[in-house]
Design an enzyme around this catalytic site. Sequence first.
Site, mmCIF file in Angstrom:
data_model
loop_
_atom_site.group_PDB
_atom_site.id
_atom_site.type_symbol
_atom_site.label_atom_id
_atom_site.label_comp_id
_atom_site.label_asym_id
_atom_site.label_seq_id
_atom_site.Cartn_x
_atom_site.Cartn_y
_atom_site.Cartn_z
ATOM 1 N N ASP A 1 2.557 6.692 2.398
ATOM 2 C CA ASP A 1 3.069 7.916 1.768
ATOM 3 C C ASP A 1 4.475 8.232 2.267
ATOM 4 O O ASP A 1 4.644 9.082 3.156
ATOM 5 C CB ASP A 1 2.148 9.104 2.076
ATOM 6 N N HIS B 1 0.860 -1.195 0.000
ATOM 7 C CA HIS B 1 0.000 0.000 0.000
ATOM 8 C C HIS B 1 0.892 1.238 0.000
ATOM 9 O O HIS B 1 1.378 1.670 1.042
ATOM 10 C CB HIS B 1 -0.913 -0.015 1.235
ATOM 11 N N LEU C 1 6.802 10.038 1.101
ATOM 12 C CA LEU C 1 7.151 11.450 0.932
ATOM 13 C C LEU C 1 6.688 12.283 2.116
ATOM 14 O O LEU C 1 7.341 13.262 2.503
ATOM 15 C CB LEU C 1 6.535 11.973 -0.366
ATOM 16 N N PHE D 1 -3.664 17.079 5.153
ATOM 17 C CA PHE D 1 -2.788 15.984 4.739
ATOM 18 C C PHE D 1 -2.618 15.987 3.219
ATOM 19 O O PHE D 1 -1.507 15.849 2.703
ATOM 20 C CB PHE D 1 -3.370 14.650 5.217
ATOM 21 N N HIS E 1 -5.607 -0.400 5.655
ATOM 22 C CA HIS E 1 -5.815 0.247 6.955
ATOM 23 C C HIS E 1 -6.562 -0.687 7.927
ATOM 24 O O HIS E 1 -5.936 -1.392 8.691
ATOM 25 C CB HIS E 1 -6.513 1.593 6.827
#
Length: 711
Positions: A611, A263, A613, A334, A555
């Site tokens: 994520d 993911h 980054l 976000f 999740h």
Amino acid sequence: MKGLDLGTMDDRYEEGVQQDASLKAVALRVMASRRMDREKSRNNFLHKNMSMKSKSSTSSIPKLEFKRVQIVGSNGYEIDGDTKIACELLNSSLAQRDKYMSIGPSRPEEGHITESEMKVDTDETAAAINASEFREEDFIVDEYGEYHPRLPPPKYDPFHIDNIPVTNHLMICQRGIYSAVNSNEHCDASLNNIPSVNEYFADLKKLMRVVGSGPCVSLSYKRLQLLEAKFNLHIMLNSDAELLLQKRVPHRDFYNIRKVDTHVHHSACMNQKHLLRFIKKKLKTSPNEIVSFRDGLFMTLTEVFESLRMTAYDLSVDTLDMHADNTFHRFDRFNLKYNPAGQSRLREIFLKTDNLIGGEFLAEVTHEVISDLAESKYSMVEWRLSIYGRQMSEWDKLARWFYVNRLAHFNVRWMIQVPRLYGIYKKTGEVDCFQDMIDRIFKPLFEVTIDPESNLPLHIFLKTIVGFDSVDDESKLEPIQIRPDEHIPSPGEWDNIENPPYSYWSYFLWANITSLNSLRASKGFNTFEFRPHCGEAGDIEHMAAAFLVSDKINHGIQLRKSPVLQYLFYLRQIGIAMSPLSNNRLFLDYSKNPFPKYFAQGMNVSLSTDDPLLLHYTKDALLEEYSAAVQVWKLSAVDQCEIARNSVLQSGFEPRFKKHFIGETYAQSGAAGNTISKSNVPDIRLAFRHESLQSELEFVKSGGIDLPIGS
């Protein structure tokens, strides 16, 4: 100075020669003995052909010996009425999921591979097994001293031409579901046995009743607590034996077993320092490249930064400001962190596939990240790219970006994420009804499957895609609730300005993916999974919908609020790709994350980065994710390897790759499906997991009777 006694020296010399000869003889005997042992092991291996045959069945494997915890004395115990009712309801819910999962072909499934790929694999395998000279470096030694050939990795070339002819299929769309049938057949979407939307919502309503049932809640909670306690006792009794089995395996440790980041969003696949270096490099090497069109003017890269009053010297990680700070329960903030230095123009230039330069910069930085993956060798990824459903040309543009830049790699597979943003597109006039989005997401896929030559880049791109995701902020309220006893509008009738609820999205995505899989499997093409974001926030109904129609989810932290759904997810071993560091920045503190409980209970969980980054600091973000989990939750080496093995099983990598990563028999359950020389997971751990799962399934099936293991 004393005189030399030549006689004494001669005696010592002869004695030394005799000792050397004796030691040499012993060494030769030892070497010969070892050679004979290796030859014997090799001959036994060649005779049994152990590496090329799967273990026939779990029942044919002798029972693995380790210290077990069993519940005994249930035979004469009278089962109370609540337990019987709960087991009956749980069984009905399991049957509901099985009904939806049994529709359509297996997924994900690999399509055609070239004859040259098959020939190379076969030739190299035969060479490894039948070599006249036995070379130890050509074999892997397992914990029992058995020799297995070190087979070459599978070949991966999605750019080859299939030469599959165009078929005479007729594409139709009924009630929001696309399908393709031969022109001489009756055009009816029910040919795929897909339940109607009314039947789906009736099943969902029935499942929600089970989720809220008092007896089911009590029983599920107790069984989950029991599973966790059994695992803790198993660790107390068998941790030393598990560690000993791990130490017996040569070469393998956590660093050189396969791990898949199941993911991760592609536009955030690099860390901030990597992106910063790339931006500075481009300012130095391509300052005059035209990269943007704004206010009627074409702008070079230098001019863009001048308009922002920034230079390469000004840039730093702090200036980019892309780490997810101050974003707790603020999904909007976000998402804004994707803008370098808070500028959407820089995001468009560096992190988008569809821009004035055709996604050139994003492709370059992608190749750099792929090089890092290739260097690490053992880390694999499944990157997500977006299809929005705003324009019919989206698939064509994305596929050409992939094809032109040759972004297929052994370590990489792709997924498509569909943002649930109908409400926004409706307000901006980009869509008239929900059917418009269905058309733009799925119609090009049916067309290219029927006629691959109509869009060769898209056909090749689809070979590298393993599944579809559904993404958005789950914490948003859903103003429209659908009831099965009322009229349910079709996608063509859904022209409301409000976004359809999560369950409505899930049904139509699953139904169209299933129908597409049927067509693709009939032509020998690869198929796709449905693996949505689910349970990050929002209503329990999201996870109920996912239980019915999703292959796996991402999740899943909201499962902790529903013991019934959590127990059902365990009983069907639905894969959950969890991202604790991401959750820590958005919805749940790290210390409260349910991952360690899920893992102890035996749920099919893996770790992923989401994520890098925005969240991670090093170029190996997945290792960073594991490192944090190991330190905070005190995971053992066996735990880490089990989680990594779960990630391979959850991934969409083709079966021949999974065989190479974790063993030929990986598809079997328990110890029968384990190859410790590849996975570094002791058979004891997987035997315990398998026996615990079978015990729970038998408990529910029998109506509440705890049967001893193996009875």
